[in-house]
Design a protein around this motif. Structure first.
Motif, PDB file in Angstrom:
ATOM      1  N   CYS A  89      28.376 -42.698  62.923  1.00 14.82           N
ATOM      2  CA  CYS A  89      27.863 -42.249  64.298  1.00 14.82           C
ATOM      3  C   CYS A  89      27.173 -43.482  65.111  1.00 14.82           C
ATOM      4  CB  CYS A  89      26.573 -41.329  63.922  1.00 14.82           C
ATOM      5  SG  CYS A  89      26.078 -40.059  65.187  1.00 14.82           S
ATOM      6  N   ILE A  90      27.862 -43.661  66.149  1.00  9.04           N
ATOM      7  CA  ILE A  90      27.764 -44.751  67.004  1.00  9.04           C
ATOM      8  C   ILE A  90      26.976 -44.294  68.248  1.00  9.04           C
ATOM      9  CG2 ILE A  90      28.543 -46.594  68.331  1.00  9.04           C
ATOM     10  CD1 ILE A  90      31.056 -46.291  66.262  1.00  9.04           C
ATOM     11  N   PRO A  91      25.792 -44.813  68.519  1.00  3.57           N
ATOM     12  CA  PRO A  91      25.174 -44.646  69.648  1.00  3.57           C
ATOM     13  C   PRO A  91      25.908 -44.640  71.228  1.00  3.57           C
ATOM     14  CG  PRO A  91      24.120 -46.334  68.448  1.00  3.57           C
ATOM     15  CD  PRO A  91      25.433 -46.022  68.145  1.00  3.57           C
ATOM     16  N   ILE A  92      25.866 -43.399  71.736  1.00  2.50           N
ATOM     17  CA  ILE A  92      26.401 -43.472  73.221  1.00  2.50           C
ATOM     18  C   ILE A  92      25.658 -44.327  74.346  1.00  2.50           C
ATOM     19  CG2 ILE A  92      27.408 -41.756  75.021  1.00  2.50           C
ATOM     20  CD1 ILE A  92      27.592 -39.851  72.622  1.00  2.50           C
ATOM     21  N   ARG A  93      26.351 -45.069  74.753  1.00  2.00           N
ATOM     22  CA  ARG A  93      25.517 -45.944  75.845  1.00  2.00           C
ATOM     23  C   ARG A  93      25.333 -45.330  77.264  1.00  2.00           C
ATOM     24  NH1 ARG A  93      22.499 -48.805  72.353  1.00  2.00           N
ATOM     25  NH2 ARG A  93      23.956 -49.887  70.908  1.00  2.00           N
ATOM     26  N   ARG A  94      26.311 -44.591  77.620  1.00  2.47           N
ATOM     27  CA  ARG A  94      26.386 -43.948  78.896  1.00  2.47           C
ATOM     28  C   ARG A  94      26.997 -42.737  79.096  1.00  2.47           C
ATOM     29  NH1 ARG A  94      30.036 -47.963  78.450  1.00  2.47           N
ATOM     30  NH2 ARG A  94      32.217 -47.320  78.564  1.00  2.47           N
ATOM     31  N   GLY A  95      26.814 -42.035  80.303  1.00  5.50           N
ATOM     32  CA  GLY A  95      27.435 -40.409  80.452  1.00  5.50           C
ATOM     33  C   GLY A  95      26.442 -39.528  79.980  1.00  5.50           C
ATOM     34  N   PRO A  96      26.952 -38.343  80.247  1.00 10.09           N
ATOM     35  CA  PRO A  96      26.190 -37.023  80.085  1.00 10.09           C
ATOM     36  C   PRO A  96      25.481 -37.100  78.583  1.00 10.09           C
ATOM     37  CG  PRO A  96      28.383 -36.427  79.980  1.00 10.09           C
ATOM     38  CD  PRO A  96      28.293 -37.831  80.244  1.00 10.09           C
ATOM     39  N   ASN A  97      26.005 -37.764  77.789  1.00 12.03           N
ATOM     40  CA  ASN A  97      25.716 -37.594  76.232  1.00 12.03           C
ATOM     41  C   ASN A  97      24.753 -38.883  75.882  1.00 12.03           C
ATOM     42  OD1 ASN A  97      26.609 -34.928  75.579  1.00 12.03           O
ATOM     43  ND2 ASN A  97      28.449 -35.738  75.344  1.00 12.03           N
ATOM     44  N   GLN A  98      24.299 -39.655  76.608  1.00 10.13           N
ATOM     45  CA  GLN A  98      23.604 -40.901  76.588  1.00 10.13           C
ATOM     46  C   GLN A  98      22.338 -40.542  75.717  1.00 10.13           C
ATOM     47  OE1 GLN A  98      22.466 -42.924  79.972  1.00 10.13           O
ATOM     48  NE2 GLN A  98      21.853 -44.672  78.956  1.00 10.13           N
ATOM     49  N   HIS A  99      22.216 -41.475  74.861  1.00  8.87           N
ATOM     50  CA  HIS A  99      21.163 -41.547  73.863  1.00  8.87           C
ATOM     51  C   HIS A  99      21.190 -40.624  72.385  1.00  8.87           C
ATOM     52  CE1 HIS A  99      19.169 -43.654  76.531  1.00  8.87           C
ATOM     53  NE2 HIS A  99      18.989 -42.822  77.555  1.00  8.87           N
ATOM     54  N   LEU A 100      22.668 -40.068  72.319  1.00  8.42           N
ATOM     55  CA  LEU A 100      22.979 -39.424  71.486  1.00  8.42           C
ATOM     56  C   LEU A 100      24.043 -40.305  70.570  1.00  8.42           C
ATOM     57  CD1 LEU A 100      23.777 -35.794  72.696  1.00  8.42           C
ATOM     58  CD2 LEU A 100      21.811 -36.503  71.590  1.00  8.42           C
ATOM     59  N   CYS A 101      24.581 -39.876  69.370  1.00  6.04           N
ATOM     60  CA  CYS A 101      25.538 -40.650  68.895  1.00  6.04           C
ATOM     61  C   CYS A 101      26.753 -39.684  68.610  1.00  6.04           C
ATOM     62  CB  CYS A 101      24.938 -41.374  67.500  1.00  6.04           C
ATOM     63  SG  CYS A 101      24.681 -40.044  66.170  1.00  6.04           S
ATOM     64  N   THR A 102      28.054 -40.405  68.231  1.00  4.92           N
ATOM     65  CA  THR A 102      29.172 -39.906  68.024  1.00  4.92           C
ATOM     66  C   THR A 102      29.974 -40.452  67.169  1.00  4.92           C
ATOM     67  OG1 THR A 102      31.288 -39.288  69.153  1.00  4.92           O
ATOM     68  CG2 THR A 102      30.270 -41.237  69.856  1.00  4.92           C
ATOM     69  N   THR A 103      30.626 -39.772  66.195  1.00  4.62           N
ATOM     70  CA  THR A 103      31.300 -40.185  65.108  1.00  4.62           C
ATOM     71  C   THR A 103      32.886 -40.217  65.467  1.00  4.62           C
ATOM     72  OG1 THR A 103      31.712 -37.706  64.243  1.00  4.62           O
ATOM     73  CG2 THR A 103      29.848 -39.158  63.267  1.00  4.62           C
ATOM     74  N   ALA A 104      33.292 -40.156  66.758  1.00  2.00           N
ATOM     75  CA  ALA A 104      34.600 -40.177  67.233  1.00  2.00           C
ATOM     76  C   ALA A 104      35.351 -41.435  66.837  1.00  2.00           C
ATOM     77  CB  ALA A 104      34.584 -40.180  68.675  1.00  2.00           C
ATOM     78  N   ALA A 105      36.425 -40.998  66.386  1.00  2.00           N
ATOM     79  CA  ALA A 105      36.982 -41.975  65.699  1.00  2.00           C
ATOM     80  C   ALA A 105      38.866 -41.993  65.845  1.00  2.00           C
ATOM     81  CB  ALA A 105      36.927 -42.387  64.229  1.00  2.00           C
ATOM     82  N   GLY A 106      39.605 -42.865  65.730  1.00  3.42           N
ATOM     83  CA  GLY A 106      41.183 -42.805  65.725  1.00  3.42           C
ATOM     84  C   GLY A 106      41.821 -42.452  67.041  1.00  3.42           C
ATOM     85  N   ARG A 107      43.274 -42.446  66.945  1.00  2.00           N
ATOM     86  CA  ARG A 107      43.787 -42.335  68.195  1.00  2.00           C
ATOM     87  C   ARG A 107      43.299 -41.065  69.047  1.00  2.00           C
ATOM     88  NH1 ARG A 107      50.071 -43.614  69.224  1.00  2.00           N
ATOM     89  NH2 ARG A 107      49.864 -43.336  71.546  1.00  2.00           N
ATOM     90  N   TYR A 108      42.984 -40.066  68.403  1.00  2.00           N
ATOM     91  CA  TYR A 108      42.533 -38.865  69.213  1.00  2.00           C
ATOM     92  C   TYR A 108      41.042 -38.500  69.054  1.00  2.00           C
ATOM     93  CZ  TYR A 108      47.577 -38.445  68.337  1.00  2.00           C
ATOM     94  OH  TYR A 108      48.781 -38.705  68.194  1.00  2.00           O
ATOM     95  N   GLN A 109      40.129 -39.607  68.701  1.00  2.00           N
ATOM     96  CA  GLN A 109      38.985 -39.463  68.812  1.00  2.00           C
ATOM     97  C   GLN A 109      38.290 -38.377  68.134  1.00  2.00           C
ATOM     98  OE1 GLN A 109      36.492 -42.550  70.323  1.00  2.00           O
ATOM     99  NE2 GLN A 109      38.549 -42.991  69.067  1.00  2.00           N
ATOM    100  N   PHE A 110      38.705 -38.023  66.994  1.00  5.16           N
ATOM    101  CA  PHE A 110      38.303 -36.881  66.063  1.00  5.16           C
ATOM    102  C   PHE A 110      36.694 -37.059  65.566  1.00  5.16           C
ATOM    103  CE2 PHE A 110      42.903 -35.603  64.814  1.00  5.16           C
ATOM    104  CZ  PHE A 110      42.580 -34.392  65.028  1.00  5.16           C
TER     105      PHE A 110
END
Length: 222
Positions: A89-110
């Motif tokens: 889970c990597i911190p989101i630095r900008r955009g509407p979900n800033q300050h959350l984190c995401t596990t998006a990974a791979g070619r399709y950002q699953f």
């Protein structure tokens, strides 16, 4: 004198960008190299509908525009172990979900949860034991997405048929809740306005490759 030379160099670069991309895309001329069809990584998966293959590459052009998209994490870091989803889970630095984190990974950002759900339904090689995870290897990323996109019950629509009818924007709208940079979601980026153009160029590539694969001369060599 040195400052004047810098100004001249910047002006020349700007003129080159305008020349190659035209006024409609002049603000994005420095992205030209990255989203040319020749520089969007081919799929590892072999075969399949060329219209859907072009769509898959278009999704990754916006979501994971990188020379090695299958190992890409959100934010630009890469991983080497694809025996399972990285689940970092990597911190989101900008955009509407800033300050959350995401596990998006791979070619399709699953996301981890999305991969678990879709792999359980579409993965061609389920694990042998219940405690094992689904492989996140490149060919399986492709195959899970391909099977998902071609499942009309998943989208309440026949995506391959819509693509054949030229209803590309309608397809982007259908997919934008999942891939939010396709133009109808919450995270458009600099590539988003050019996605239909990118799709058409990639489609030409995929159709040509499909015709070559089906040519009598090629089949005779098998």
């Amino acid at each position: 004198m040195r400052f004047s030379r810098w100004l001249l160099a910047i002006a020349l670069l700007g003129s080159m960008g305008y020349f190659f991309l035209g006024s409609r895309s002049s603000a994005l001329w420095w992205y030209w190299y990255r989203w040319q069809p020749g520089h969007i990584a081919p799929l590892v998966m072999q075969g399949g509908d060329p219209y859907v293959r072009a769509l898959m590459r278009t999704i990754s052009a916006s979501e994971a525009n990188d020379a090695n998209p299958y190992t890409l994490l959100y934010g630009g870091e890469h991983v080497q172990d694809l025996s399972q989803h990285p689940d970092r889970c990597i911190p989101i630095r900008r955009g509407p979900n800033q300050h959350l984190c995401t596990t998006a990974a791979g070619r399709y950002q699953f996301l981890t949860t999305t991969w678990a759900e879709k792999a359980a339904r579409y993965h061609p090689q389920p694990p042998s034991w219940f405690w094992q995870d689904y492989s996140f290897a490149p060919e399986y990323q492709d195959q899970v997405v391909y099977r998902w996109l071609t499942d009309p019950t998943a989208w309440n629509a026949d995506i391959p048929q819509l693509l054949r009818e030229g209803r590309v924007q309608e397809v982007f709208a259908l997919l934008s809740d999942t891939w939010t940079s396709l133009g109808y979601g919450i995270e458009s980026n600099r590539i988003t306005p050019h996605l239909e153009e990118i799709y058409q160029q990639l489609l030409a590539q995929e159709l040509a490759a499909s015709q070559t694969a089906q040519s009598p001369g090629r089949n005779a060599l098998r």
